[in-house]
Design a protein around this motif. Structure first.
Motif, mmCIF file in Angstrom:
data_model
loop_
_atom_site.group_PDB
_atom_site.id
_atom_site.type_symbol
_atom_site.label_atom_id
_atom_site.label_comp_id
_atom_site.label_asym_id
_atom_site.label_seq_id
_atom_site.Cartn_x
_atom_site.Cartn_y
_atom_site.Cartn_z
ATOM 1 N N PRO A 26 0.922 -1.229 0.215
ATOM 2 C CA PRO A 26 0.096 -0.106 0.066
ATOM 3 C C PRO A 26 0.747 1.327 -0.075
ATOM 4 C CG PRO A 26 -0.145 -0.905 2.065
ATOM 5 C CD PRO A 26 0.623 -2.084 1.422
ATOM 6 N N VAL A 107 -7.847 8.624 2.022
ATOM 7 C CA VAL A 107 -6.946 7.344 2.400
ATOM 8 C C VAL A 107 -7.107 7.277 3.897
ATOM 9 C CG1 VAL A 107 -4.588 6.297 2.937
ATOM 10 C CG2 VAL A 107 -5.163 7.713 0.729
ATOM 11 N N GLU A 184 -6.674 1.857 3.795
ATOM 12 C CA GLU A 184 -8.190 1.841 2.788
ATOM 13 C C GLU A 184 -7.992 3.034 1.875
ATOM 14 O OE1 GLU A 184 -12.753 2.537 2.492
ATOM 15 O OE2 GLU A 184 -12.072 1.582 4.462
ATOM 16 N N PHE A 185 -7.954 2.739 0.803
ATOM 17 C CA PHE A 185 -7.978 3.616 -0.346
ATOM 18 C C PHE A 185 -9.331 3.765 -0.840
ATOM 19 C CE2 PHE A 185 -3.607 2.274 -0.075
ATOM 20 C CZ PHE A 185 -2.914 3.236 -0.415
ATOM 21 N N TYR A 199 -6.239 -2.874 2.185
ATOM 22 C CA TYR A 199 -4.880 -3.483 2.524
ATOM 23 C C TYR A 199 -4.710 -3.798 4.078
ATOM 24 C CZ TYR A 199 -2.814 -2.264 -1.871
ATOM 25 O OH TYR A 199 -2.738 -2.068 -3.383
ATOM 26 N N TRP A 206 0.987 -8.146 2.883
ATOM 27 C CA TRP A 206 -0.168 -7.226 2.829
ATOM 28 C C TRP A 206 -1.157 -8.084 2.365
ATOM 29 C CZ3 TRP A 206 -1.164 -3.085 5.498
ATOM 30 C CH2 TRP A 206 -0.151 -2.466 6.236
ATOM 31 N N LYS A 208 -4.955 -7.626 0.312
ATOM 32 C CA LYS A 208 -5.887 -6.556 -0.365
ATOM 33 C C LYS A 208 -7.289 -7.239 -0.627
ATOM 34 C CE LYS A 208 -3.970 -6.085 -5.113
ATOM 35 N NZ LYS A 208 -2.887 -6.723 -4.812
#
Length: 213
Positions: A26, A107, A184-185, A199, A206, A208
């Motif tokens: 990430p 984000v 988090e995106f 992620y 990681w 996702k």
């Protein structure tokens, strides 16, 4: 008094956020997004909301400035005796939120906060403008003060006592670094069907996944 804000509407039209195009780390995606917002707009892209646990049980949030990021985490600086410092001392689980409306992006980071090294804190403190260093020294951050004049007078007294000696970083002021456990995106998309990619750090790597908008 009641105000209805339902007429404030915006339609998001961001580019899709697709798993096939995303990196495994990430931080790589964060860096890409941060470079984009920094190069395109003149706002403060490093402004982020830091949320900590208050002693009264309520979450406490405020905007602080990101001062660096690396594989180890995201760093910022503050008075260790402030509300945020006391909250972190009691519970080092914190969250960070970046919102970049120009690119319709957000984000959210959850992580564990710890103090930076004294050397890192000294280096950043000494890089600040003189007036900012003085303010960090004289301010009992988050404590009640009688007036603005009290603070201004305190600054002037400190200046007169300096005798041209550069001020040193007080022991109760320094940095924190937040080691992320989830990132988090969020990308705004048409018809409120936003893209959300989470992620989470599991077993030394990681993972996702996609979240419903």
């Amino acid at each position: 008094m009641q105000h209805n804000l339902s007429d404030i509407q915006i339609d998001y039209n961001g580019d899709p956020l697709l798993e096939a195009n995303l990196p495994d780390d990430p931080l790589v995606l964060f860096h890409h997004w941060f470079e984009q917002i920094s190069a395109t707009y003149n706002s403060q892209p490093n402004a982020m909301v830091l949320s900590t646990h208050g002693k009264n049980g309520f979450p406490q949030s405020r905007v602080v400035l990101l001062k660096g990021y690396s594989d180890q985490g995201f760093s910022f600086y503050t008075n260790y005796n402030s509300q945020k410092g006391k909250g972190i001392k009691k519970n080092h689980k914190v969250s960070l939120t970046f919102y970049w409306p120009e690119l319709e992006r957000q984000v959210r980071i959850e992580g564990l906060a710890s103090k930076t090294t004294e050397q890192e804190s000294d280096e950043y403190f000494n890089s600040r403008p003189l007036d900012s260093r003085i303010s960090a020294i004289i301010s009992d951050q988050s404590q009640n003060v009688p007036s603005r004049a009290y603070l201004d007078e305190k600054v002037e007294r400190f200046r007169s006592d300096m005798q041209n000696n550069p001020p040193k970083r007080p022991v109760n002021w320094g940095g924190y670094i937040v080691a992320p456990v989830s990132v988090e995106f969020w990308q705004g998309r048409p018809n409120r069907l936003h893209d959300r990619i989470l992620y989470k750090f599991k077993g030394e790597k990681w993972k996702k996944s996609r979240l419903a908008p």
